[in-house]
Design a protein around this motif. Sequence first.
Motif, PDB file in Angstrom:
ATOM      1  N   ASN A  55     -70.525 -57.933  -5.566  1.00  0.00           N
ATOM      2  CA  ASN A  55     -71.750 -58.408  -4.902  1.00  0.00           C
ATOM      3  C   ASN A  55     -72.773 -59.021  -5.866  1.00  0.00           C
ATOM      4  OD1 ASN A  55     -70.986 -57.702  -2.268  1.00  0.00           O
ATOM      5  ND2 ASN A  55     -71.590 -55.568  -2.614  1.00  0.00           N
ATOM      6  N   GLU A  56     -72.354 -59.375  -7.080  1.00  0.00           N
ATOM      7  CA  GLU A  56     -73.288 -60.061  -7.987  1.00  0.00           C
ATOM      8  C   GLU A  56     -73.593 -61.460  -7.443  1.00  0.00           C
ATOM      9  OE1 GLU A  56     -73.530 -61.728 -12.582  1.00  0.00           O
ATOM     10  OE2 GLU A  56     -72.191 -60.052 -12.085  1.00  0.00           O
ATOM     11  N   ARG A  57     -74.868 -61.823  -7.414  1.00  0.00           N
ATOM     12  CA  ARG A  57     -75.284 -63.113  -6.871  1.00  0.00           C
ATOM     13  C   ARG A  57     -75.442 -64.132  -8.006  1.00  0.00           C
ATOM     14  NH1 ARG A  57     -76.651 -62.784  -1.635  1.00  0.00           N
ATOM     15  NH2 ARG A  57     -76.857 -60.690  -0.755  1.00  0.00           N
ATOM     16  N   PHE A  58     -75.138 -65.407  -7.697  1.00  0.00           N
ATOM     17  CA  PHE A  58     -75.204 -66.477  -8.682  1.00  0.00           C
ATOM     18  C   PHE A  58     -76.302 -67.460  -8.281  1.00  0.00           C
ATOM     19  CE2 PHE A  58     -70.619 -65.330  -8.042  1.00  0.00           C
ATOM     20  CZ  PHE A  58     -70.545 -64.454  -9.116  1.00  0.00           C
ATOM     21  N   SER A  59     -77.036 -67.906  -9.280  1.00  0.00           N
ATOM     22  CA  SER A  59     -78.172 -68.796  -9.006  1.00  0.00           C
ATOM     23  C   SER A  59     -77.714 -70.135  -8.438  1.00  0.00           C
ATOM     24  CB  SER A  59     -78.976 -69.025 -10.287  1.00  0.00           C
ATOM     25  OG  SER A  59     -78.131 -69.545 -11.309  1.00  0.00           O
ATOM     26  N   LYS A  60     -76.530 -70.584  -8.822  1.00  0.00           N
ATOM     27  CA  LYS A  60     -75.968 -71.815  -8.273  1.00  0.00           C
ATOM     28  C   LYS A  60     -74.473 -71.622  -8.042  1.00  0.00           C
ATOM     29  CE  LYS A  60     -75.154 -74.014 -12.764  1.00  0.00           C
ATOM     30  NZ  LYS A  60     -75.366 -75.226 -13.575  1.00  0.00           N
ATOM     31  N   ARG A  61     -73.888 -72.446  -7.193  1.00  0.00           N
ATOM     32  CA  ARG A  61     -72.472 -72.310  -6.851  1.00  0.00           C
ATOM     33  C   ARG A  61     -71.607 -72.584  -8.075  1.00  0.00           C
ATOM     34  NH1 ARG A  61     -69.956 -73.112  -1.613  1.00  0.00           N
ATOM     35  NH2 ARG A  61     -67.697 -73.222  -1.826  1.00  0.00           N
ATOM     36  N   PRO A  62     -70.801 -71.612  -8.526  1.00  0.00           N
ATOM     37  CA  PRO A  62     -69.954 -71.814  -9.715  1.00  0.00           C
ATOM     38  C   PRO A  62     -68.898 -72.891  -9.466  1.00  0.00           C
ATOM     39  CG  PRO A  62     -70.152 -69.480  -9.155  1.00  0.00           C
ATOM     40  CD  PRO A  62     -70.689 -70.252  -7.995  1.00  0.00           C
ATOM     41  N   ASP A  63     -68.545 -73.589 -10.532  1.00  0.00           N
ATOM     42  CA  ASP A  63     -67.468 -74.585 -10.471  1.00  0.00           C
ATOM     43  C   ASP A  63     -66.148 -73.846 -10.672  1.00  0.00           C
ATOM     44  OD1 ASP A  63     -65.985 -76.854 -10.408  1.00  0.00           O
ATOM     45  OD2 ASP A  63     -66.446 -77.479 -12.465  1.00  0.00           O
ATOM     46  N   LEU A  64     -65.391 -73.669  -9.586  1.00  0.00           N
ATOM     47  CA  LEU A  64     -64.177 -72.838  -9.627  1.00  0.00           C
ATOM     48  C   LEU A  64     -63.018 -73.604 -10.261  1.00  0.00           C
ATOM     49  CD1 LEU A  64     -64.366 -71.234  -6.069  1.00  0.00           C
ATOM     50  CD2 LEU A  64     -65.124 -70.259  -8.237  1.00  0.00           C
ATOM     51  N   LYS A  65     -62.467 -73.042 -11.317  1.00  0.00           N
ATOM     52  CA  LYS A  65     -61.298 -73.614 -11.990  1.00  0.00           C
ATOM     53  C   LYS A  65     -60.133 -72.633 -11.854  1.00  0.00           C
ATOM     54  CE  LYS A  65     -63.555 -77.187 -13.687  1.00  0.00           C
ATOM     55  NZ  LYS A  65     -63.287 -78.562 -13.238  1.00  0.00           N
ATOM     56  N   ILE A  66     -58.933 -73.144 -11.550  1.00  0.00           N
ATOM     57  CA  ILE A  66     -57.758 -72.283 -11.408  1.00  0.00           C
ATOM     58  C   ILE A  66     -57.396 -71.656 -12.757  1.00  0.00           C
ATOM     59  CG2 ILE A  66     -55.295 -72.228 -10.849  1.00  0.00           C
ATOM     60  CD1 ILE A  66     -55.770 -74.425  -8.832  1.00  0.00           C
ATOM     61  N   THR A  67     -57.216 -70.334 -12.766  1.00  0.00           N
ATOM     62  CA  THR A  67     -56.818 -69.616 -13.974  1.00  0.00           C
ATOM     63  C   THR A  67     -55.308 -69.796 -14.144  1.00  0.00           C
ATOM     64  OG1 THR A  67     -58.545 -68.004 -13.457  1.00  0.00           O
ATOM     65  CG2 THR A  67     -56.970 -67.416 -15.184  1.00  0.00           C
ATOM     66  N   THR A  68     -54.917 -70.793 -14.942  1.00  0.00           N
ATOM     67  CA  THR A  68     -53.506 -71.182 -15.029  1.00  0.00           C
ATOM     68  C   THR A  68     -52.620 -70.070 -15.565  1.00  0.00           C
ATOM     69  OG1 THR A  68     -53.952 -72.171 -17.202  1.00  0.00           O
ATOM     70  CG2 THR A  68     -54.069 -73.619 -15.276  1.00  0.00           C
ATOM     71  N   THR A  69     -53.114 -69.302 -16.542  1.00  0.00           N
ATOM     72  CA  THR A  69     -52.294 -68.232 -17.106  1.00  0.00           C
ATOM     73  C   THR A  69     -51.989 -67.170 -16.064  1.00  0.00           C
ATOM     74  OG1 THR A  69     -53.333 -68.603 -19.266  1.00  0.00           O
ATOM     75  CG2 THR A  69     -52.123 -66.537 -18.962  1.00  0.00           C
ATOM     76  N   LEU A  70     -53.000 -66.769 -15.297  1.00  0.00           N
ATOM     77  CA  LEU A  70     -52.793 -65.776 -14.243  1.00  0.00           C
ATOM     78  C   LEU A  70     -51.867 -66.329 -13.165  1.00  0.00           C
ATOM     79  CD1 LEU A  70     -53.376 -63.074 -12.944  1.00  0.00           C
ATOM     80  CD2 LEU A  70     -55.497 -64.023 -12.014  1.00  0.00           C
ATOM     81  N   ARG A  71     -51.982 -67.634 -12.861  1.00  0.00           N
ATOM     82  CA  ARG A  71     -51.110 -68.228 -11.852  1.00  0.00           C
ATOM     83  C   ARG A  71     -49.652 -68.182 -12.298  1.00  0.00           C
ATOM     84  NH1 ARG A  71     -52.071 -74.402 -10.195  1.00  0.00           N
ATOM     85  NH2 ARG A  71     -51.526 -74.622 -12.400  1.00  0.00           N
ATOM     86  N   GLU A  72     -49.385 -68.409 -13.580  1.00  0.00           N
ATOM     87  CA  GLU A  72     -48.010 -68.360 -14.083  1.00  0.00           C
ATOM     88  C   GLU A  72     -47.460 -66.936 -14.031  1.00  0.00           C
ATOM     89  OE1 GLU A  72     -48.110 -70.044 -17.948  1.00  0.00           O
ATOM     90  OE2 GLU A  72     -48.645 -72.056 -17.244  1.00  0.00           O
ATOM     91  N   VAL A  73     -48.303 -65.945 -14.325  1.00  0.00           N
ATOM     92  CA  VAL A  73     -47.868 -64.552 -14.229  1.00  0.00           C
ATOM     93  C   VAL A  73     -47.485 -64.221 -12.796  1.00  0.00           C
ATOM     94  CG1 VAL A  73     -48.616 -62.153 -14.426  1.00  0.00           C
ATOM     95  CG2 VAL A  73     -49.201 -63.777 -16.217  1.00  0.00           C
ATOM     96  N   VAL A  74     -48.296 -64.692 -11.825  1.00  0.00           N
ATOM     97  CA  VAL A  74     -48.013 -64.453 -10.405  1.00  0.00           C
ATOM     98  C   VAL A  74     -46.681 -65.090 -10.016  1.00  0.00           C
ATOM     99  CG1 VAL A  74     -48.759 -64.969  -8.052  1.00  0.00           C
ATOM    100  CG2 VAL A  74     -50.420 -64.198  -9.734  1.00  0.00           C
ATOM    101  N   GLN A  75     -46.427 -66.308 -10.510  1.00  0.00           N
ATOM    102  CA  GLN A  75     -45.181 -66.991 -10.177  1.00  0.00           C
ATOM    103  C   GLN A  75     -43.978 -66.227 -10.712  1.00  0.00           C
ATOM    104  OE1 GLN A  75     -45.867 -70.884 -11.823  1.00  0.00           O
ATOM    105  NE2 GLN A  75     -47.019 -71.595 -10.038  1.00  0.00           N
ATOM    106  N   HIS A  76     -44.076 -65.688 -11.946  1.00  0.00           N
ATOM    107  CA  HIS A  76     -42.984 -64.879 -12.495  1.00  0.00           C
ATOM    108  C   HIS A  76     -42.796 -63.611 -11.670  1.00  0.00           C
ATOM    109  CE1 HIS A  76     -41.823 -67.064 -16.071  1.00  0.00           C
ATOM    110  NE2 HIS A  76     -43.099 -67.261 -16.370  1.00  0.00           N
ATOM    111  N   PHE A  77     -43.900 -63.013 -11.240  1.00  0.00           N
ATOM    112  CA  PHE A  77     -43.829 -61.796 -10.440  1.00  0.00           C
ATOM    113  C   PHE A  77     -43.132 -62.056  -9.114  1.00  0.00           C
ATOM    114  CE2 PHE A  77     -45.830 -59.271  -7.045  1.00  0.00           C
ATOM    115  CZ  PHE A  77     -45.433 -58.001  -7.438  1.00  0.00           C
ATOM    116  N   LYS A  78     -43.451 -63.176  -8.466  1.00  0.00           N
ATOM    117  CA  LYS A  78     -42.846 -63.487  -7.173  1.00  0.00           C
ATOM    118  C   LYS A  78     -41.345 -63.701  -7.297  1.00  0.00           C
ATOM    119  CE  LYS A  78     -46.907 -65.462  -4.912  1.00  0.00           C
ATOM    120  NZ  LYS A  78     -47.525 -66.684  -4.329  1.00  0.00           N
ATOM    121  N   LYS A  79     -40.905 -64.238  -8.451  1.00  0.00           N
ATOM    122  CA  LYS A  79     -39.465 -64.450  -8.644  1.00  0.00           C
ATOM    123  C   LYS A  79     -38.707 -63.132  -8.691  1.00  0.00           C
ATOM    124  CE  LYS A  79     -39.849 -68.846 -11.129  1.00  0.00           C
ATOM    125  NZ  LYS A  79     -39.616 -69.546 -12.405  1.00  0.00           N
TER     126      LYS A  79
END
Length: 364
Positions: A55-79
């Motif tokens: 519930n931490e509030r941000f003064s402006k909308r953050p620019d969301l960037k995909i965390t590529t390393t975490l995405r690759e870990v998820v892909q290995h996990f799904k396999k």
Amino acid sequence: MASSSGPALNEELLCSICLEVFTDPVTTPCGHNFCRTCLSKCWTNTQTCFCPFCNERFSKRPDLKITTTLREVVQHFKKLNLGESEVFCDFCGERKQKAVKSCLTCPSSYCVSHLELHLRVPRLKKHTLINAVENLEDYICQKLERPLEMFCRDDQTCVCLFCTEGEHRTHNTVPIEEDSREKKRNTEKEKSSSVELFTDLIRSIERCQSELLKMMEEQQKEAEKQAEDLIKELQQEITELKKKNTELEQLSHTDDHLHLIQMCSSLSSHPHTKNWTEIRIDSDVNVNFLKRALTQLRKTLHGTLNEKLSQTVDVTLDPDTANPYLILSDDGKQVSHGNIKQDVPKNLKRFYGWFCVLSKEGFS
């Protein structure tokens, strides 16, 4: 909910909004991870953006960037958690029910209702029942048309009971269930090792994110201190210049020649002032630092992942397990996709749904 290989990794890879395994994971400034779509929907039609987890509030909308390393870990996990296909009853009408058992003697697959005769009639009770499978012909001996119930460890192939009394009489044969349990234990050990690896990588990512946020705060404090010091220095120079200006005003109205000469001597040299046009406070220091740190983090984690998941072992590929579309070299050291289905003997160990091949040797 998506399946998981262990509770620790399951919690690490689940989005706290949709409770599913991450899809295109992004990280909020407070360090928590969410599916990009889930977080975007959560912030739709709202003026104040906040973290759905803490519930931490941000003064402006953050620019969301995909965390590529975490995405690759998820892909290995799904396999590691691919689902199995369903088998349906051969005797149901239009609305086929899911089969629970397959009979190698009949051979057919049965739902709970149609399996009742096999559990009640004495003659049918002698039939060999196994968990429901799609390709029943792969579970029947091609020579003697009997159920494959034994595994020959010498030839690494499944055989029927009659085969163990014939050409496999002197071989080391065990019931298929026993060999299967052993292989399952080995598989679980390997999967557990992979789960531990992925869990360690997830924790490393979160730890690095926390350290980066802390460094960003320190960088921000340093920039603010730099600005405060420059403001103080500028105010001091302004005060000195005002003092000189006051002295010049007094000099213009004096008739004391001796005092005039003394004051002119003290004012003959211009005060030393900083060239403020060259002063610049880098407001992007945090962004540039973060980009460099994330690049280094990504290289480090990629190196760890590749080192542990791509260790090379000298093995010989087993042609009895190769998918019909795969072509093995004569020495069994290389495999390629042939684009054409090969005419190969049917084998219980062979992969038909996936382009896979196992090695003859086992290794830790």
